[in-house]
Design a protein around this motif. Structure first.
Motif, PDB file in Angstrom:
ATOM      1  N   GLY A 158      -9.992   6.305  -1.631  1.00 30.57           N
ATOM      2  CA  GLY A 158      -9.323   6.815  -2.822  1.00 30.57           C
ATOM      3  C   GLY A 158      -7.969   6.196  -3.089  1.00 30.57           C
ATOM      4  N   PRO A 170      -9.559  -1.294  -4.199  1.00 35.97           N
ATOM      5  CA  PRO A 170      -9.590   0.050  -3.624  1.00 35.97           C
ATOM      6  C   PRO A 170      -9.712  -0.042  -2.108  1.00 35.97           C
ATOM      7  CG  PRO A 170     -11.713  -0.479  -4.586  1.00 35.97           C
ATOM      8  CD  PRO A 170     -10.797  -1.630  -4.898  1.00 35.97           C
ATOM      9  N   ASP A 171      -9.246   1.011  -1.423  1.00 35.35           N
ATOM     10  CA  ASP A 171      -9.319   0.999   0.043  1.00 35.35           C
ATOM     11  C   ASP A 171     -10.511   1.772   0.588  1.00 35.35           C
ATOM     12  OD1 ASP A 171      -8.651   3.679  -0.133  1.00 35.35           O
ATOM     13  OD2 ASP A 171      -6.690   3.457   0.803  1.00 35.35           O
ATOM     14  N   TYR A 178      -2.188   1.669 -10.564  1.00 34.70           N
ATOM     15  CA  TYR A 178      -2.018   0.235 -10.308  1.00 34.70           C
ATOM     16  C   TYR A 178      -2.099  -0.553 -11.613  1.00 34.70           C
ATOM     17  CZ  TYR A 178      -3.758  -4.484  -9.616  1.00 34.70           C
ATOM     18  OH  TYR A 178      -3.973  -5.835  -9.733  1.00 34.70           O
ATOM     19  N   GLN A 181       0.843  -1.190   0.000  1.00 29.83           N
ATOM     20  CA  GLN A 181       0.000   0.000   0.000  1.00 29.83           C
ATOM     21  C   GLN A 181       0.880   1.242   0.000  1.00 29.83           C
ATOM     22  OE1 GLN A 181      -2.396   0.365   3.475  1.00 29.83           O
ATOM     23  NE2 GLN A 181      -0.709   0.053   4.886  1.00 29.83           N
ATOM     24  N   THR A 214      -3.625   4.936  -7.271  1.00 25.77           N
ATOM     25  CA  THR A 214      -4.997   4.870  -7.765  1.00 25.77           C
ATOM     26  C   THR A 214      -5.163   3.595  -8.576  1.00 25.77           C
ATOM     27  OG1 THR A 214      -4.427   5.973  -9.828  1.00 25.77           O
ATOM     28  CG2 THR A 214      -5.101   7.393  -7.965  1.00 25.77           C
ATOM     29  N   GLU A 215      -6.387   3.293  -8.933  1.00 27.17           N
ATOM     30  CA  GLU A 215      -6.634   2.123  -9.774  1.00 27.17           C
ATOM     31  C   GLU A 215      -5.917   2.253 -11.112  1.00 27.17           C
ATOM     32  OE1 GLU A 215     -10.246  -0.663 -11.488  1.00 27.17           O
ATOM     33  OE2 GLU A 215     -10.740   1.156 -10.383  1.00 27.17           O
ATOM     34  N   TRP A 235      -5.281   2.526  -3.011  1.00 24.65           N
ATOM     35  CA  TRP A 235      -5.276   1.192  -3.592  1.00 24.65           C
ATOM     36  C   TRP A 235      -4.428   0.256  -2.751  1.00 24.65           C
ATOM     37  CZ3 TRP A 235      -8.657   0.006  -7.159  1.00 24.65           C
ATOM     38  CH2 TRP A 235      -8.539  -1.212  -7.830  1.00 24.65           C
TER      39      TRP A 235
END
Length: 95
Positions: free
Chosen positions: A46, A42-43, A17, A8, A13-14, A48
């Motif tokens: 906002g 996602p966490d 990633y 982490q 962001t997605e 990842w």
């Protein structure tokens, strides 16, 4: 001994990633040696998170050093932290 790795970092962001993943694993049919499972999610705030299960910490660290970190640096990605846990038990149903 198998390990579970939790990755982490702030600013992931997605999209970042996905871009890193596509560079690190260009062919999903040919995953890195030693990788047992990989999950990206996602966490809720906002960011990842990535969870991996690897055959050993040595194999994970080599993949991070030789493949993931260079790919992330090429994308100007922020740093991330990796926490490693020893896997003591698992169940992977046959598909």
């Amino acid at each position: 001994m198998a390990i579970l790795a939790h990755h982490q970092g702030a600013g992931w962001t997605e999209e970042l990633y996905q871009a890193t993943f596509e560079r690190a694993v260009p062919d999903r049919e040919n995953p890195p040696a030693g990788l047992i499972a990989h999950f990206g999610m996602p966490d809720g705030a906002g960011g990842w998170h990535v969870i991996d299960v690897w055959e050993s910490e040595e194999v994970l660290r080599r993949f991070l050093r030789e493949v993931v970190q260079p790919a992330a640096q090429d994308l100007d990605a922020p740093p991330f932290e990796t926490t490693v846990y020893e896997v003591r038990d698992s169940l992977i149903p046959a598909s």
